[in-house]
Design an enzyme around this catalytic site. Structure first.
Site, PDB file in Angstrom:
ATOM      1  N   LYS A 109      45.869  33.812  39.801  1.00  0.00           N
ATOM      2  CA  LYS A 109      45.710  35.160  39.241  1.00  0.00           C
ATOM      3  C   LYS A 109      46.884  35.995  39.698  1.00  0.00           C
ATOM      4  O   LYS A 109      47.480  35.703  40.737  1.00  0.00           O
ATOM      5  CB  LYS A 109      44.409  35.793  39.743  1.00  0.00           C
ATOM      6  CG  LYS A 109      43.882  36.905  38.882  1.00  0.00           C
ATOM      7  CD  LYS A 109      42.996  36.362  37.778  1.00  0.00           C
ATOM      8  CE  LYS A 109      42.517  37.421  36.836  1.00  0.00           C
ATOM      9  NZ  LYS A 109      41.466  36.911  35.962  1.00  0.00           N
ATOM     10  N   ASP A 152      44.447  39.966  31.347  1.00  0.00           N
ATOM     11  CA  ASP A 152      43.241  40.421  32.049  1.00  0.00           C
ATOM     12  C   ASP A 152      43.235  41.931  31.799  1.00  0.00           C
ATOM     13  O   ASP A 152      43.865  42.402  30.828  1.00  0.00           O
ATOM     14  CB  ASP A 152      43.314  40.070  33.546  1.00  0.00           C
ATOM     15  CG  ASP A 152      41.953  40.169  34.252  1.00  0.00           C
ATOM     16  OD1 ASP A 152      41.157  39.245  34.134  1.00  0.00           O
ATOM     17  OD2 ASP A 152      41.675  41.202  34.902  1.00  0.00           O
TER      18      ASP A 152
END
Ligand code: GLU
Length: 459
Positions: free
Chosen positions: A139, A179
């Protein structure tokens, strides 16, 4: 005193080990509250499998799993529209590559810091494993705030961000996606800069791309649709259906919009949605075309919804959303958006299903309330895995120079969500916690990653 409840001797040993590892993690990085929260929840859920399979402890699996393989922070300088230099911080956490290249989104939001990125990358590892696709966990993101920025500023920021990130990613190494704050526009700018710096067209380096240059049909819809497919399975198992139910969805970004779309298509009424300023309540059912126009096209606030729907109500308080009576609650906004008080309110109002479309939207107290009250509660790790699953399908199409139809992708997504549901049910049952989706999802994901790590030795 131990933070876990004990019963047998074996459980006591496991517990002592969990306590020790957790305490080391806290001491090492005392500020990383969200990461601690994710690890603690994870430890509680995998406890039954550690008691059954003590060999995991012998391999130091917990210590290894909770330390990222690599965590990068970097400076992102960019020039705003007034010619002033701005500095943000960039992050990429490559958490685990035991079953495939690091895979996970980029978040651009002022709250982004190492704790947030680490918790997201940690959970992504098990979510990705649960999809059955060969992808590891990662991430990244930045504390850059895209709100109010011009298109030119967004482009320059993305180009500067990629100028550093390019050193760490690649189709077989690490494949970022979107995201919060990163959608098709940002992925386009990031991809353009990557291509320029590398001097080659490597479609599989990013997912969530535009359809015209290697993106997959169905990726945009995947997280939201997948969330509702999962809910459908939960309801089916109880002999219920979505049609006729009242749904509250938080957020109005990509996950929320397509969760609302699928829920409405299946006959539910979505009565409310929100953004970070407040929520709209429309008893007749939220008009999704209006939300799409406001959010996807005009980048406006949800408060403007009432301009064209005067019978709807706007309330400037986004957590107040959870006091609206509903059958199904789909938190699709951000972490820790449902706290203990909101969870109690939902239960009091008779909620039957809570499914996490966002990552870690329920605080540990809230999750405990749902579990104690026998609410059908499913964690993000399982519920929102459809997005990254279709990202993996996008990588598969890129590597074979093919493009599948929307229907083909949607059918595969549906199948993947059914399989995830099944894996959760089976793992929970096998570990004496039938119906506990948190235990089921975590153990199913953990087993896959841990076994691959053991097979690959101490690397
Ligand atoms: N950000 C999404 C997630 O939390 C998608 C990641 C991806 O597609 O790689 O799973």
């Amino acid at each position: 005193m131990s933070i876990f409840k004990t019963v047998s001797k074996e459980e006591e040993d496991v517990q002592r080990h969990l306590d020790e590892v957790f305490s080391k993690i806290q001491t090492r990085d005392p500020h990383e509250k969200e990461f601690h929260q994710a690890v603690l929840t994870f430890f509680k859920s995998i406890k039954p499998t550690l008691v059954k399979n003590p060999t995991y402890l012998e391999h130091q699996i917990l210590e290894r799993l909770t330390e990222p393989e690599r965590a990068i922070t970097f400076r992102v300088p960019w020039v705003d529209d007034n010619g002033k230099v701005q500095i943000n911080r960039g992050f990429r956490v490559q958490f685990n590559s035991a079953i495939g290249p690091y895979k996970g989104g980029l978040r651009f939001h002022p709250t982004v810091n190492m704790s947030i990125v680490k918790f997201l990358a940690f959970q992504q590892t098990f979510k990705n494993a649960l999809t059955g696709q060969p992808i590891g966990g990662g991430k990244g993101g930045s504390d850059f705030d895209p709100k109010g920025k011009s298109d030119g500023e967004i482009m320059r920021f993305c180009q500067s961000f990629m100028t550093e990130l390019v050193n760490y990613i690649g189709p077989h190494t690490d494949v970022p996606a979107g995201d919060i704050g990163v959608g098709a526009r940002e992925i386009g700018y990031l991809f353009g800069q990557y291509k320029r710096l590398r001097g080659s067209f490597e479609a599989g380096v990013l997912t969530g791309k535009g359809i015209g240059y290697g993106g997959s049909l169905g990726r945009k819809e995947a997280t939201g649709y997948g969330t509702v497919y999962f809910v459908q399975e939960m309801l089916k198992n109880e002999g219920h259906q979505l049609a006729g139910s009242k749904v509250v969805v938080s957020g109005s970004g990509n996950v929320s919009i397509y969760a609302m779309e699928k829920a409405i298509e299946l006959g539910a009424t979505v009565v409310a949605c929100s953004d970070s300023d407040g929520y709209v309540y429309d008893e007749a059912g939220i008009n999704l075309d209006t939300v799409k126009q406001l959010k996807e096209v005009e980048c406006r606030r949800i408060s403007d919804y009432v301009d064209s729907h005067p019978s709807a109500t706007y309330v400037e308080d986004c957590t107040g959303l959870w006091s609206i009576p509903c059958d199904i609650a789909l938190p699709c906004a951000t972490q820790n958006e449902i706290d203990e008080a909101a969870a109690k309110q939902l239960v009091k109002n008779g909620v039957k299903v809570v499914a996490e479309g966002a990552n870690m939207p329920s605080t540990p107290d809230a999750a405990e309330i749902f579990q104690e009250q026998d609410i059908l509660f499913a964690p993000a790790m399982a519920v929102n895995a459809g997005g990254v699953a279709v990202s993996s399908l996008e990588m598969a199409q890129n590597s074979t120079f093919s493009s599948w139809s929307f229907q083909e992708v949607d059918e595969k997504l549906h199948e993947i969500m059914k399989n995830i549901y099944q894996s959760c049910i089976e793992a929970a049952e096998a570990h004496g916690e039938p119906g506990n989706f948190s235990v089921g999802a975590t153990i199913a994901g953990f087993t896959k990653v841990a076994d691959a790590m053991i097979a690959q030795g101490a690397v």
